[in-house]
Design an enzyme around this catalytic site. Structure first.
Site, PDB file in Angstrom:
ATOM      1  N   TYR A 103       0.795  -1.322  -0.047  1.00 56.21           N
ATOM      2  CA  TYR A 103       0.111  -0.048  -0.041  1.00 56.21           C
ATOM      3  C   TYR A 103       0.885   1.250   0.072  1.00 56.21           C
ATOM      4  O   TYR A 103       0.547   2.129  -0.711  1.00 56.21           O
ATOM      5  CB  TYR A 103      -0.838   0.003   1.315  1.00 56.21           C
ATOM      6  CG  TYR A 103      -1.811   1.246   1.697  1.00 56.21           C
ATOM      7  CD1 TYR A 103      -2.918   1.302   0.878  1.00 56.21           C
ATOM      8  CD2 TYR A 103      -1.090   2.185   2.270  1.00 56.21           C
ATOM      9  CE1 TYR A 103      -3.764   2.325   1.434  1.00 56.21           C
ATOM     10  CE2 TYR A 103      -2.134   3.388   2.553  1.00 56.21           C
ATOM     11  CZ  TYR A 103      -3.372   3.419   1.888  1.00 56.21           C
ATOM     12  OH  TYR A 103      -4.159   4.595   2.312  1.00 56.21           O
ATOM     13  N   HIS A 132      -4.879   1.227  -4.842  1.00 52.25           N
ATOM     14  CA  HIS A 132      -4.182   2.120  -5.145  1.00 52.25           C
ATOM     15  C   HIS A 132      -2.862   1.786  -6.082  1.00 52.25           C
ATOM     16  O   HIS A 132      -2.317   2.599  -6.661  1.00 52.25           O
ATOM     17  CB  HIS A 132      -3.466   2.718  -3.733  1.00 52.25           C
ATOM     18  CG  HIS A 132      -4.574   3.331  -2.918  1.00 52.25           C
ATOM     19  ND1 HIS A 132      -5.182   4.778  -3.286  1.00 52.25           N
ATOM     20  CD2 HIS A 132      -5.138   2.904  -2.031  1.00 52.25           C
ATOM     21  CE1 HIS A 132      -5.933   4.890  -2.390  1.00 52.25           C
ATOM     22  NE2 HIS A 132      -6.089   3.893  -1.560  1.00 52.25           N
ATOM     23  N   HIS A 176     -14.382   2.711  -0.832  1.00 52.36           N
ATOM     24  CA  HIS A 176     -13.625   1.982  -1.737  1.00 52.36           C
ATOM     25  C   HIS A 176     -14.259   1.874  -3.088  1.00 52.36           C
ATOM     26  O   HIS A 176     -14.091   1.946  -3.982  1.00 52.36           O
ATOM     27  CB  HIS A 176     -12.984   1.120  -1.231  1.00 52.36           C
ATOM     28  CG  HIS A 176     -11.661   1.244  -0.419  1.00 52.36           C
ATOM     29  ND1 HIS A 176     -11.328   0.422   0.933  1.00 52.36           N
ATOM     30  CD2 HIS A 176     -10.720   2.484  -0.222  1.00 52.36           C
ATOM     31  CE1 HIS A 176     -10.284   1.040   1.370  1.00 52.36           C
ATOM     32  NE2 HIS A 176      -9.913   2.095   0.819  1.00 52.36           N
ATOM     33  N   GLU A 205     -14.604   4.869  -4.751  1.00 49.13           N
ATOM     34  CA  GLU A 205     -13.608   5.349  -5.435  1.00 49.13           C
ATOM     35  C   GLU A 205     -12.846   4.380  -6.668  1.00 49.13           C
ATOM     36  O   GLU A 205     -12.371   4.750  -7.769  1.00 49.13           O
ATOM     37  CB  GLU A 205     -12.340   5.067  -4.169  1.00 49.13           C
ATOM     38  CG  GLU A 205     -10.919   5.831  -4.747  1.00 49.13           C
ATOM     39  CD  GLU A 205     -10.107   5.797  -3.446  1.00 49.13           C
ATOM     40  OE1 GLU A 205      -9.006   6.112  -3.514  1.00 49.13           O
ATOM     41  OE2 GLU A 205     -10.522   5.423  -2.349  1.00 49.13           O
ATOM     42  N   GLN A 260     -11.567  14.888   9.918  1.00 53.04           N
ATOM     43  CA  GLN A 260     -11.264  13.513   9.291  1.00 53.04           C
ATOM     44  C   GLN A 260     -12.640  12.284   9.595  1.00 53.04           C
ATOM     45  O   GLN A 260     -12.813  11.479   8.884  1.00 53.04           O
ATOM     46  CB  GLN A 260     -10.186  12.904   9.956  1.00 53.04           C
ATOM     47  CG  GLN A 260      -9.563  11.737   9.352  1.00 53.04           C
ATOM     48  CD  GLN A 260      -9.440  11.677   7.856  1.00 53.04           C
ATOM     49  OE1 GLN A 260      -9.268  12.346   7.202  1.00 53.04           O
ATOM     50  NE2 GLN A 260      -9.628  10.317   7.442  1.00 53.04           N
ATOM     51  N   HIS A 284      -7.090  12.822  -0.210  1.00 55.10           N
ATOM     52  CA  HIS A 284      -8.428  12.473  -0.938  1.00 55.10           C
ATOM     53  C   HIS A 284      -9.171  13.751  -1.161  1.00 55.10           C
ATOM     54  O   HIS A 284      -9.788  13.798  -2.167  1.00 55.10           O
ATOM     55  CB  HIS A 284      -9.214  11.596   0.422  1.00 55.10           C
ATOM     56  CG  HIS A 284      -8.616  10.116   0.156  1.00 55.10           C
ATOM     57  ND1 HIS A 284      -9.052   9.262  -0.764  1.00 55.10           N
ATOM     58  CD2 HIS A 284      -8.138   9.337   1.291  1.00 55.10           C
ATOM     59  CE1 HIS A 284      -8.656   8.025  -0.499  1.00 55.10           C
ATOM     60  NE2 HIS A 284      -8.081   8.321   0.651  1.00 55.10           N
TER      61      HIS A 284
END
Length: 417
Positions: free
Chosen positions: A114, A179, A251, A254, A366, A387
């Protein structure tokens, strides 16, 4: 009401972009870029993480391309940190996961896929600035990825290694592979080496088209070494930051944007993109809305759900909704469906109402609890702005090339009226 590709809305996005750039400048520490706290202070106890340093290199590369005078010095700092700093493992290769901000003492010597994929992303983005050492960093990152983290046998990416690169984990992660897709697309834009586009397409096919499509588009992120799903992984510790139990709808949405980027890359070279890319982009986005948006009586995206779509962690994390906004734009570009612009506007209303922190440097919270009050069950502080940049920049650019290459090509607001 029209917002997409209007100069008036883009001026709003530009203002917000400068606010987060200014907030992010505080992250510079001797060993790279540190973890920002809720008031923009460095959280010294958290150390310098490879993923934050690399993501901030990506962010400041874009800031430099946008003509922010302070940004190129931060690009220089990030590149030097990743080439010569204490995050670099000069004995075994690759980069450590975390070091002390001031002394550089290694706090986590593991080699995480990652995190290394963010090195690749940051290096590729930095190359678009023309920094004299950026290609050196990119070549080094590519070498490490090819040697340790991309499996030619599996045509997928590995999760992690020990410090010496002698033992890899018997786990395969959807988050790391997602990613990797993001980074591979920018490397493709920078190098024009077709294998990176092909790899990104294949990873998306395995995780989304082959697996998630058959799970009502609930994206499984946990696999064994043979790519069998692990549906109960981390069930006893569901709030894990990078490997949450169940599905993480942030995700899913995304992935929707990333598949739109893949599709656009094919179209940019006059090739017909696989039909499933757009079908599945819509599928995972709509699944995220179905399972996570406003599902418990309050607005916001719940963090995670089980395999029946029931909320597990009901806190609202910042990054899912900002990624959803970028995907709204990507899907609108591909479909012209006004639903996506309407959702985008709804999400912005939510962010301004609940997530914007007007007392601490014009930053964003956050994490919020189920009642949309600031909390820190999963995440502590406001670690970086990676992000956030996506919801501010993606709606101002074409979908190919990727973010930094597109800004470098002077494509910002090219379609705005």
């Amino acid at each position: 009401m029209k917002w997409f590709n209007t100069l008036s809305h883009n001026r709003f996005l530009e203002k917000e972009t400068d606010l987060i750039f200014n907030f992010a400048k505080n992250s510079k520490v001797p060993s790279g870029f540190g973890w920002l706290g809720s008031k923009g202070q460095i959280k010294e106890e958290n150390g310098t993480h490879l993923w934050i340093t690399s993501r901030m290199l990506h962010v400041f590369s874009i800031a430099a391309l946008m003509g922010r005078p302070y940004a190129l010095s931060l690009v220089d700092h990030g590149i030097n940190a990743l080439l010569d700093g204490p995050l670099v493992d000069k004995k075994y290769g690759g980069w450590y996961a975390c070091v002390d901000n001031q002394t550089g003492t290694v706090k986590d010597a593991s080699k995480q896929g990652y995190q290394h994929f963010f090195v690749l992303l940051g290096a590729a983005s930095a190359c678009t600035t023309g920094h004299p050492r950026s290609r050196e960093l990119l070549d080094k990152a590519i070498e490490v990825i090819e040697k340790y983290f991309y499996s030619e046998k599996e045509k997928m990416c590995l999760e992690s290694w020990n410090e010496e690169f002698t033992k890899t984990e018997a786990y395969r992660g959807g988050n790391a592979n997602m990613h990797a897709v993001e980074a591979f697309l920018i490397v493709y834009d920078v190098t024009h080496d077709r294998k990176w586009l092909d790899r990104a397409t294949h990873i998306a096919k395995v995780i989304i088209h082959d697996v998630a499509r058959n799970l009502h588009y609930r994206v499984n992120e946990h696999f064994d070494e043979n790519w069998n799903t692990l549906p109960d992984y981390n069930k006893e510790t569901p709030a894990q930051q990078f490997r949450a139990y169940g599905g993480t709808p942030g995700h899913w949405v995304e992935w929707g944007r990333l598949m739109c980027h893949i599709k656009a890359e094919y179209e940019a070279i006059n090739e017909v993109a696989p039909k499933w890319l757009l079908e599945d982009a819509i599928g995972v986005f709509e699944a995220g809305i179905r399972d996570a948006w406003y599902v418990d009586g309050n607005p916001g995206f719940v963090y995670s759900v089980d395999w029946d779509g029931n909320p597990v962690i009901r806190n609202r994390i910042r990054w899912p909704i900002v990624e959803a906004m970028g995907t709204c734009y990507a899907l609108y570009v591909n479909t012209a469906n006004p639903r996506y612009e309407e959702l985008y506007q709804t999400f912005w209303d939510y962010c301004v109402t609940y997530l914007k922190d007007y007392e601490n440097g014009e930053s964003w919270f956050q994490e919020l609890d189920p009642n949309n009050k600031p909390t820190s069950l999963v995440w502590d502080g406001k670690q970086d702005v990676y992000h956030l940049l996506h919801c501010l920049l993606v709606p101002r650019l074409p979908l190919a090339p990727g973010l930094a290459p597109a800004v470098a090509a002077h494509l910002l607001d090219v379609n705005a009226k």
